[in-house]
Scaffold this motif. Structure first.
Motif, mmCIF file in Angstrom:
data_model
loop_
_atom_site.group_PDB
_atom_site.id
_atom_site.type_symbol
_atom_site.label_atom_id
_atom_site.label_comp_id
_atom_site.label_asym_id
_atom_site.label_seq_id
_atom_site.Cartn_x
_atom_site.Cartn_y
_atom_site.Cartn_z
ATOM 1 N N PHE A 18 0.835 -1.206 0.000
ATOM 2 C CA PHE A 18 0.000 0.000 0.000
ATOM 3 C C PHE A 18 0.871 1.256 0.000
ATOM 4 C CE2 PHE A 18 -3.534 -2.783 1.277
ATOM 5 C CZ PHE A 18 -4.520 -2.263 0.459
ATOM 6 N N THR A 67 -17.604 -7.345 -7.140
ATOM 7 C CA THR A 67 -17.478 -7.166 -5.704
ATOM 8 C C THR A 67 -16.695 -8.374 -5.171
ATOM 9 O OG1 THR A 67 -19.578 -8.267 -5.476
ATOM 10 C CG2 THR A 67 -19.608 -5.888 -5.346
ATOM 11 N N GLY A 68 -16.039 -8.153 -4.060
ATOM 12 C CA GLY A 68 -15.226 -9.238 -3.509
ATOM 13 C C GLY A 68 -13.777 -9.136 -3.962
ATOM 14 N N GLY A 90 -12.060 -6.255 -3.694
ATOM 15 C CA GLY A 90 -11.472 -5.091 -3.025
ATOM 16 C C GLY A 90 -11.737 -3.818 -3.816
ATOM 17 N N TYR A 102 -11.959 3.593 6.569
ATOM 18 C CA TYR A 102 -10.678 4.083 6.034
ATOM 19 C C TYR A 102 -10.483 5.580 6.292
ATOM 20 C CZ TYR A 102 -10.965 -0.322 3.444
ATOM 21 O OH TYR A 102 -11.094 -1.642 3.092
#
Ligand code: AMP
Length: 515
Positions: free
Chosen positions: A4, A48-49, A51, A96
């Motif tokens: 990240f 979806t799923g 991320g 987040y």
């Protein structure tokens, strides 16, 4: 390996991501975040799923650190097809964005305007909406879209299925042309490609896992059954009871009427069960979903529209009570299990009349699905009645048969129903002058229904649905229901179940009356 920290995200965002326990970005995140941070348009082809949500939420949070919101002028806008997805994205912003002081406004139907107005008055950094409710706010003159810097269109293919594209086009016209657009879709049929071409300028295209693939961690089986619903319900009950490793499951039906029927039937049989479909009011939907997530409910009966994209981690089983009409829906349904490398199981009940849909699915996923206990040719003769369809230990007692016979009351074709369900589930739309697009859409939806009915029945016969059409019921009291046309449609879907004759409708009732 990309981390990240390599993506260019701000320190505040990185620290929240670390707290969430994520170390490695998923492919859609690694692909979309760096260009999004450079203000590039994004065309993300991802389910979806994968991320996907964080792939737009994280760069948005970073970009929003500069500047501040002004009253009634949101800075960013995210469009979602369903209330649940919108709420889920809002949760992602909370998670987040915990190190940011951002004002997030969730504008979805079924919630009072006043509360939403107050949020808008304070100035929203992020607006997360279903299209109808957003247009309602715009028409009330309470919202100015000229300050929107980033527009996210999520689940574009589902928006198309639900008939939301004209709304999205209207919304896009209200937003400055200079905005940055992030556009996501699980599939790219030609209509979506055209839309993307119109909305996006020189986008970065990121495609992850082809939309036709099902996770290798999911064991898929098809289960032969006769087509009467009471037989299918008996097969389903047995199947559920046989699963020794079942933790929780989603059971999909094609129509919301069947969601309600199956839910009632399973609860009468003592299962721990909830239901989710687009016509439920928002608080029941939220409660139901929370109960399922907290493991207070083991089985969730749902329609595609309601379940699309729900982030329910660790579902052990998926049951398709009906074979989905659209092959891509199979992929989406199965995607509810076997997530994040966990193992899952998916069972689909298949009757003789479903074989063409099954063929389309097998073609799409490019694999043959194994039968569980022999194929349709090995099926014993159909049970003569509801009683004999039940396993022995269940026989006797209730009078479910009347309801089972009353199968002539289906309200819409699944496709038309999906549209109607989505629109009823969204905000109540503003009154529109005749001739505007929604009227056209409604006509199309009706035309779909009529076409399908004509195909399905012998010439000159009136469908049982027409014969038994219920009188419109009053709209729910908590609805701020300003669109008469929508109310009518919702009532058609929702009206009380008529006491019908099912397969035994007298001939005189099948004669077409005057329109
Ligand atoms: P989504 O596709 O956005 O619905 O995300 C699916 C699930 O993956 C959600 O539960 C996320 O919290 C989770 N998730 C998102 N990004 C990551 C990541 N980089 N590593 C692990 N899990 C993630």
């Amino acid at each position: 390996m990309t981390t990240f920290a390599d993506l260019g995200l701000s320190q505040k965002v990185l620290s929240a991501v670390t707290d969430a326990g994520y170390t490695i970005p998923t492919p859609i995140q690694a692909g979309a975040i760096p260009p999004a941070l450079k203000h590039r348009d994004i065309l993300g082809i991802a389910q979806t799923g994968t991320g996907k949500t964080a792939s737009f939420v994280l760069p948005m949070l970073t970009l929003l650190e500069k500047g501040r919101a002004r009253a009634r002028m949101p800075r960013t806008l995210i469009l979602e097809p369903t209330r649940e997805l919108a709420a889920q994205v809002a949760e992602n912003f909370e998670k987040y964005g915990k190190n940011h002081k951002l004002n997030i406004a969730l504008l979805i139907g079924g919630v009072s305007f006043d509360e939403q107005d107050r949020k808008l008055e304070r100035g929203a950094d992020v607006l997360i909406c279903t299209p109808g409710r957003l247009l309602d706010h715009c028409e009330r003159g309470k919202l100015l879209m000229t300050g929107v810097e980033i527009l996210v269109i999520d689940e574009a293919d589902r928006m198309l299925d639900m008939g939301f594209i004209p709304d999205i086009e209207r919304i896009a016209k209200l937003i400055p042309f200079t905005r940055q657009t992030l556009f996501f879709s699980a599939t790219m049929p030609p209509e979506i490609q055209k839309l993307a071409d119109r909305f996006l300028q020189n986008p970065e295209r990121i495609e992850v896992a082809p939309p036709s693939s099902t996770a290798k961690t999911v064991t898929q089986r098809i289960v032969a059954t006769h087509d009467k619903d009471y037989e299918k319900r008996a097969v389903l009950r047995d199947l559920i009871r046989e699963q020794t490793d079942l933790k929780n499951a989603i059971i999909f039906c094609n129509r919301k009427l069947d969601v309600a029927d199956l839910y009632r039937s399973l609860s009468r049989h003592g299962f721990s069960v909830g239901a989710l479909h687009g016509d439920m009011d928002q608080s029941s939907r939220t409660k139901m979903l929370a109960g399922f997530k907290d493991n207070q409910i083991t089985l969730l009966v749902a329609s595609d529209v309601a379940a699309r994209g729900l982030d329910i981690p660790d579902v052990s089983h998926v049951f398709n009570f009906d074979v989905p009409i659209h092959a891509e829906d199979y992929v989406h349904r199965i995607g509810r299990t076997g997530r994040a490398g966990r193992s899952g199981a998916a069972f689909t009940l298949v009757s003789r009349r479903d074989t063409k849909y099954l063929d389309a699915i097998e073609k799409l996923i490019d694999q043959k699905i194994e039968w569980l206990n022999g194929d349709l040719t090995e099926l014993p003769p159909p049970a003569e009645s509801y009683e004999s369809a039940k396993p022995k230990r269940e026989r006797g007692g209730r009078r479910e048969r009347d309801r089972d016979r009353d199968r002539g009351r289906r309200s819409e074709t699944p496709r038309a129903e999906a549209k109607a369900e989505a629109r009823a589930a969204d905000s109540h739309r503003p009154d529109m002058k005749s001739g505007e697009t929604p009227v056209l859409e409604e006509t199309n939806a009706k035309a779909d229904t009529v076409k399908a009915e004509r195909k399905a029945q012998p010439k000159g016969q009136t469908s049982a649905r027409q014969a038994n059409r219920p009188a419109p019921a009053p709209a729910p009291a908590n609805d701020d229901n300003r669109d008469r046309r929508n109310r009518y449609r919702r009532d058609q879907d929702d009206g009380p179940t008529p006491v019908g004759f099912g397969d035994d409708i007298p001939a005189f009732m099948l004669i077409a009356g005057k329109a």
